[in-house]
Write a protein that holds these residues in place. Structure first.
Motif, short mmCIF file in Angstrom:
data_model
loop_
_atom_site.label_atom_id
_atom_site.label_comp_id
_atom_site.label_asym_id
_atom_site.label_seq_id
_atom_site.Cartn_x
_atom_site.Cartn_y
_atom_site.Cartn_z
N GLY A 200 9.12 -0.78 5.46
CA GLY A 200 10.32 -1.33 6.08
C GLY A 200 10.38 -2.84 6.06
N TYR A 201 9.23 -3.50 5.97
CA TYR A 201 9.23 -4.96 5.96
C TYR A 201 9.55 -5.52 4.57
N ASN A 202 9.42 -4.68 3.55
CA ASN A 202 9.66 -5.14 2.18
C ASN A 202 11.15 -5.25 1.86
N TYR A 203 12.03 -4.70 2.71
CA TYR A 203 13.46 -4.72 2.42
C TYR A 203 14.04 -6.13 2.45
N ASN A 204 13.44 -7.01 3.24
CA ASN A 204 13.98 -8.36 3.38
C ASN A 204 13.22 -9.40 2.56
N LEU A 205 12.28 -8.94 1.73
CA LEU A 205 11.51 -9.84 0.88
C LEU A 205 11.62 -9.39 -0.58
N GLU A 206 11.49 -10.34 -1.49
CA GLU A 206 11.39 -9.98 -2.89
C GLU A 206 10.12 -9.15 -3.09
N SER A 207 10.17 -8.15 -3.96
CA SER A 207 9.03 -7.25 -4.14
C SER A 207 7.77 -8.00 -4.53
N GLU A 208 7.92 -9.03 -5.40
CA GLU A 208 6.74 -9.81 -5.82
C GLU A 208 6.15 -10.58 -4.63
N GLU A 209 7.03 -11.14 -3.80
CA GLU A 209 6.57 -11.89 -2.63
C GLU A 209 5.87 -10.97 -1.64
N PHE A 210 6.47 -9.78 -1.42
CA PHE A 210 5.88 -8.82 -0.49
C PHE A 210 4.50 -8.38 -0.97
N GLU A 211 4.38 -8.06 -2.25
CA GLU A 211 3.10 -7.62 -2.80
C GLU A 211 2.05 -8.72 -2.71
N LYS A 212 2.49 -9.96 -2.95
CA LYS A 212 1.55 -11.09 -2.89
C LYS A 212 1.02 -11.28 -1.47
N ILE A 213 1.93 -11.21 -0.48
CA ILE A 213 1.53 -11.40 0.92
C ILE A 213 0.59 -10.30 1.37
N THR A 214 0.96 -9.04 1.12
CA THR A 214 0.18 -7.92 1.64
C THR A 214 -1.13 -7.70 0.87
N SER A 215 -1.19 -8.15 -0.38
CA SER A 215 -2.43 -7.97 -1.15
C SER A 215 -3.45 -9.07 -0.85
N GLN A 216 -2.97 -10.27 -0.49
CA GLN A 216 -3.89 -11.37 -0.23
C GLN A 216 -4.45 -11.34 1.18
N MET A 217 -3.75 -10.68 2.09
CA MET A 217 -4.22 -10.58 3.46
C MET A 217 -4.79 -9.19 3.72
N ASN A 218 -5.74 -9.10 4.61
CA ASN A 218 -6.32 -7.82 4.97
C ASN A 218 -5.41 -7.16 6.01
N PHE A 219 -4.37 -6.44 5.54
CA PHE A 219 -3.37 -5.88 6.44
C PHE A 219 -3.87 -4.59 7.08
N VAL A 220 -3.74 -4.55 8.41
CA VAL A 220 -4.15 -3.38 9.18
C VAL A 220 -2.96 -2.42 9.29
N GLN A 221 -3.24 -1.13 9.13
CA GLN A 221 -2.23 -0.11 9.34
C GLN A 221 -2.81 0.97 10.25
N GLY A 222 -1.96 1.57 11.07
CA GLY A 222 -2.42 2.62 11.97
C GLY A 222 -1.76 2.50 13.33
N THR A 223 -2.01 3.47 14.18
CA THR A 223 -1.48 3.48 15.54
C THR A 223 -2.60 3.15 16.52
N PHE A 224 -2.31 2.22 17.44
CA PHE A 224 -3.31 1.77 18.41
C PHE A 224 -2.70 1.86 19.81
N THR A 225 -3.44 2.47 20.72
CA THR A 225 -2.93 2.74 22.06
C THR A 225 -3.87 2.20 23.12
N SER A 226 -3.29 1.59 24.14
CA SER A 226 -4.10 1.08 25.25
C SER A 226 -4.49 2.22 26.19
#
Length: 235
Positions: A200-226
Protein backbone atom coordinates in the motif's frame (compact mmCIF):
# COMPACT_ATOMS: atom_id res chain seq x y z
CA UNK A 1 9.44 -33.05 9.82
CA UNK A 2 10.51 -32.23 13.37
CA UNK A 3 13.46 -30.20 12.07
CA UNK A 4 11.11 -28.20 9.84
CA UNK A 5 8.84 -27.51 12.81
CA UNK A 6 11.73 -26.20 14.92
CA UNK A 7 12.98 -24.08 12.01
CA UNK A 8 9.56 -22.48 11.52
CA UNK A 9 9.26 -21.94 15.28
CA UNK A 10 12.69 -20.26 15.39
CA UNK A 11 11.82 -17.98 12.46
CA UNK A 12 8.52 -17.03 14.10
CA UNK A 13 10.24 -16.18 17.40
CA UNK A 14 12.94 -14.17 15.63
CA UNK A 15 10.38 -12.04 13.80
CA UNK A 16 8.23 -11.43 16.87
CA UNK A 17 11.28 -10.41 18.90
CA UNK A 18 12.35 -7.61 16.56
CA UNK A 19 10.03 -4.89 17.87
CA UNK A 20 8.42 -4.28 21.24
CA UNK A 21 5.27 -2.18 21.58
CA UNK A 22 4.58 -1.47 25.24
CA UNK A 23 2.22 0.69 27.27
CA UNK A 24 4.28 2.26 30.06
CA UNK A 25 1.73 4.23 32.06
CA UNK A 26 -1.84 5.50 31.96
CA UNK A 27 -3.06 8.44 34.05
CA UNK A 28 -6.38 10.26 34.03
CA UNK A 29 -7.91 13.54 35.10
CA UNK A 30 -11.57 14.54 35.40
CA UNK A 31 -11.20 18.17 34.34
CA UNK A 32 -14.98 18.59 34.23
CA UNK A 33 -17.68 16.25 35.65
CA UNK A 34 -18.68 14.98 32.20
CA UNK A 35 -15.23 14.36 30.76
CA UNK A 36 -12.20 12.27 31.68
CA UNK A 37 -8.86 12.91 30.05
CA UNK A 38 -6.53 9.91 29.72
CA UNK A 39 -2.81 10.34 29.13
CA UNK A 40 -1.29 7.18 27.67
CA UNK A 41 2.49 6.79 27.60
CA UNK A 42 3.85 4.01 25.41
CA UNK A 43 6.95 3.15 23.41
CA UNK A 44 8.24 1.22 20.40
CA UNK A 45 11.66 -0.37 20.88
CA UNK A 46 14.10 -2.11 18.57
CA UNK A 47 15.11 -5.29 20.39
CA UNK A 48 17.75 -6.31 17.84
CA UNK A 49 21.44 -5.51 17.40
CA UNK A 50 20.93 -3.94 13.98
CA UNK A 51 19.04 -0.91 12.68
CA UNK A 52 15.47 -1.61 11.57
CA UNK A 53 12.90 0.44 9.69
CA UNK A 54 9.16 0.30 9.09
CA UNK A 55 6.23 2.31 7.76
CA UNK A 56 3.86 3.65 10.44
CA UNK A 57 1.65 6.70 10.97
CA UNK A 58 1.97 7.52 14.66
CA UNK A 59 -0.15 10.68 15.09
CA UNK A 60 -3.44 8.90 15.71
CA UNK A 61 -4.82 5.87 17.53
CA UNK A 62 -7.48 3.96 15.60
CA UNK A 63 -10.22 1.87 17.26
CA UNK A 64 -10.17 -1.80 16.33
CA UNK A 65 -13.55 -1.59 14.58
CA UNK A 66 -12.08 0.84 12.01
CA UNK A 67 -8.67 -0.81 11.83
CA UNK A 68 -9.00 -2.89 8.66
CA UNK A 69 -5.69 -2.43 6.79
CA UNK A 70 -4.91 0.47 9.12
CA UNK A 71 -1.44 1.99 8.91
CA UNK A 72 -1.75 3.62 12.34
CA UNK A 73 -1.54 2.33 15.90
CA UNK A 74 -4.68 0.36 16.78
CA UNK A 75 -6.34 0.12 20.18
CA UNK A 76 -8.74 -2.41 21.69
CA UNK A 77 -10.81 -1.98 24.85
CA UNK A 78 -11.62 -5.00 27.00
CA UNK A 79 -14.13 -5.42 29.82
CA UNK A 80 -12.47 -8.10 31.93
CA UNK A 81 -11.65 -10.57 29.11
CA UNK A 82 -14.41 -9.52 26.68
CA UNK A 83 -13.58 -7.27 23.73
CA UNK A 84 -15.76 -4.15 23.55
CA UNK A 85 -15.63 -3.63 19.80
CA UNK A 86 -16.86 -0.04 19.96
CA UNK A 87 -16.06 2.32 17.10
CA UNK A 88 -14.89 5.19 19.23
CA UNK A 89 -14.98 5.28 23.02
CA UNK A 90 -13.06 8.53 22.96
CA UNK A 91 -14.42 11.91 21.78
CA UNK A 92 -17.73 10.23 21.01
CA UNK A 93 -20.15 13.11 21.69
CA UNK A 94 -17.83 15.71 20.16
CA UNK A 95 -17.63 13.75 16.92
CA UNK A 96 -21.39 13.21 16.85
CA UNK A 97 -21.97 16.94 17.38
CA UNK A 98 -19.49 17.77 14.61
CA UNK A 99 -21.18 15.38 12.14
CA UNK A 100 -24.59 16.84 13.01
CA UNK A 101 -23.35 20.40 12.42
CA UNK A 102 -21.79 19.32 9.14
CA UNK A 103 -25.07 17.76 8.00
CA UNK A 104 -27.01 20.87 9.00
CA UNK A 105 -24.65 23.28 7.21
CA UNK A 106 -26.55 25.05 4.44
CA UNK A 107 -23.65 26.29 2.33
CA UNK A 108 -20.29 24.92 1.23
CA UNK A 109 -18.64 27.87 2.98
CA UNK A 110 -20.14 26.74 6.31
CA UNK A 111 -18.98 23.17 5.69
CA UNK A 112 -15.46 24.30 4.79
CA UNK A 113 -15.30 26.42 7.96
CA UNK A 114 -16.34 23.45 10.14
CA UNK A 115 -13.90 21.12 8.38
CA UNK A 116 -11.07 23.64 8.77
CA UNK A 117 -11.63 23.78 12.55
CA UNK A 118 -11.91 19.97 12.78
CA UNK A 119 -8.76 19.23 10.76
CA UNK A 120 -6.72 21.83 12.67
CA UNK A 121 -7.85 20.68 16.11
CA UNK A 122 -7.97 16.91 15.57
CA UNK A 123 -5.19 16.35 13.04
CA UNK A 124 -3.13 19.57 13.11
CA UNK A 125 -3.67 19.90 9.34
CA UNK A 126 -4.56 22.89 7.18
CA UNK A 127 -7.78 21.84 5.44
CA UNK A 128 -7.95 24.82 3.08
CA UNK A 129 -4.36 24.33 1.93
CA UNK A 130 -5.07 20.65 1.40
CA UNK A 131 -8.16 21.10 -0.81
CA UNK A 132 -6.59 23.96 -2.77
CA UNK A 133 -3.68 21.83 -3.96
CA UNK A 134 -3.66 20.97 -7.64
CA UNK A 135 -3.15 17.34 -8.71
CA UNK A 136 0.63 17.66 -8.89
CA UNK A 137 0.82 19.23 -5.42
CA UNK A 138 -1.55 16.59 -4.03
CA UNK A 139 0.60 13.76 -5.37
CA UNK A 140 3.68 15.36 -3.82
CA UNK A 141 1.82 15.76 -0.51
CA UNK A 142 0.84 12.06 -0.51
CA UNK A 143 4.41 11.07 -1.37
CA UNK A 144 5.76 13.19 1.49
CA UNK A 145 3.31 11.53 3.89
CA UNK A 146 4.68 8.11 2.92
CA UNK A 147 8.31 9.20 3.20
CA UNK A 148 7.66 10.87 6.56
CA UNK A 149 6.00 7.68 7.84
CA UNK A 150 9.31 5.78 7.66
CA UNK A 151 10.62 5.17 11.16
CA UNK A 152 14.18 3.92 11.65
CA UNK A 153 15.43 2.66 14.99
CA UNK A 154 19.07 2.11 15.82
CA UNK A 155 20.02 -1.08 17.72
CA UNK A 156 18.16 -1.14 21.07
CA UNK A 157 16.72 2.33 20.40
CA UNK A 158 13.37 3.23 21.94
CA UNK A 159 10.92 5.95 20.86
CA UNK A 160 8.54 7.29 23.50
CA UNK A 161 5.03 8.45 22.65
CA UNK A 162 2.31 10.23 24.61
CA UNK A 163 -1.31 10.34 23.50
CA UNK A 164 -4.17 12.18 25.19
CA UNK A 165 -7.66 10.71 24.77
CA UNK A 166 -10.91 12.23 26.04
CA UNK A 167 -13.80 10.09 27.26
CA UNK A 168 -17.12 11.90 27.62
CA UNK A 169 -18.37 9.24 30.09
CA UNK A 170 -20.77 7.70 27.61
CA UNK A 171 -21.48 4.14 28.73
CA UNK A 172 -24.07 2.86 26.27
CA UNK A 173 -23.16 2.29 22.62
CA UNK A 174 -25.16 0.76 19.80
CA UNK A 175 -23.40 -0.24 16.59
CA UNK A 176 -25.76 -1.73 14.01
CA UNK A 177 -27.44 -4.61 15.88
CA UNK A 178 -24.79 -4.81 18.60
CA UNK A 179 -25.20 -3.11 21.98
CA UNK A 180 -22.39 -2.41 24.42
CA UNK A 181 -22.34 -1.00 27.93
CA UNK A 182 -19.24 0.03 29.86
CA UNK A 183 -19.96 -1.43 33.29
CA UNK A 184 -18.44 0.76 35.99
CA UNK A 185 -18.26 -2.20 38.38
CA UNK A 186 -15.88 -4.16 36.16
CA UNK A 187 -12.20 -3.80 35.28
CA UNK A 188 -11.27 -2.48 31.85
CA UNK A 189 -8.08 -2.79 29.85
CA UNK A 190 -6.58 -1.21 26.75
CA UNK A 191 -4.28 -2.96 24.28
CA UNK A 192 -2.25 -1.47 21.43
CA UNK A 193 -1.12 -3.16 18.24
CA UNK A 194 0.59 -2.32 14.95
CA UNK A 195 0.44 -4.13 11.60
CA UNK A 196 3.73 -3.38 9.89
CA UNK A 197 3.74 -4.02 6.15
CA UNK A 198 5.06 -2.60 2.90
CA UNK A 199 1.84 -3.18 0.98
CA UNK A 200 0.00 0.00 0.00
CA UNK A 201 2.90 2.39 0.51
CA UNK A 202 4.20 1.84 -3.02
CA UNK A 203 1.15 3.51 -4.60
CA UNK A 204 2.45 7.00 -3.88
CA UNK A 205 6.07 6.33 -4.90
CA UNK A 206 7.74 5.46 -8.17
CA UNK A 207 8.38 1.70 -8.25
CA UNK A 208 12.16 2.22 -8.58
CA UNK A 209 12.19 4.62 -5.63
CA UNK A 210 10.08 2.26 -3.51
CA UNK A 211 12.32 -0.73 -4.29
CA UNK A 212 15.45 1.31 -3.54
CA UNK A 213 14.11 2.48 -0.15
CA UNK A 214 12.82 -0.90 1.01
CA UNK A 215 15.84 -2.88 -0.24
CA UNK A 216 18.45 -0.61 1.36
CA UNK A 217 16.76 -0.53 4.76
CA UNK A 218 16.09 -3.51 6.99
CA UNK A 219 12.29 -3.23 6.85
CA UNK A 220 10.32 -5.02 9.56
CA UNK A 221 7.02 -6.67 8.71
CA UNK A 222 4.56 -8.37 11.03
CA UNK A 223 1.96 -7.72 13.73
CA UNK A 224 3.11 -6.56 17.17
CA UNK A 225 0.82 -6.27 20.19
CA UNK A 226 1.34 -4.73 23.60
CA UNK A 227 0.31 -6.29 26.87
CA UNK A 228 -3.01 -5.05 28.20
CA UNK A 229 -3.00 -2.30 30.81
CA UNK A 230 -5.87 -1.28 33.07
CA UNK A 231 -7.75 1.86 32.10
CA UNK A 232 -10.14 3.43 34.61
CA UNK A 233 -13.77 3.80 33.49
CA UNK A 234 -15.11 3.81 37.05
CA UNK A 235 -16.94 6.80 38.53
Amino acid sequence: MRKLYYLLFFISCSVSAQIELKIDHISFLDSIPTERKFTINYHIENLTDKEVSFFLYTKTLTPNLRASQSKTIIYKIYEETDLLDIEDVFNNKKREAFIKKLEEAKTQKEKDSLLSIFFKKEMNMDYQAMINKDEKEQLKHEKDLVLNSIISLKPKEKILYTKTLNWDKTRYYKILDNEYYINEDKLHFIELSINLDKVGYNYNLESEEFEKITSQMNFVQGTFTSKKMEINFKE
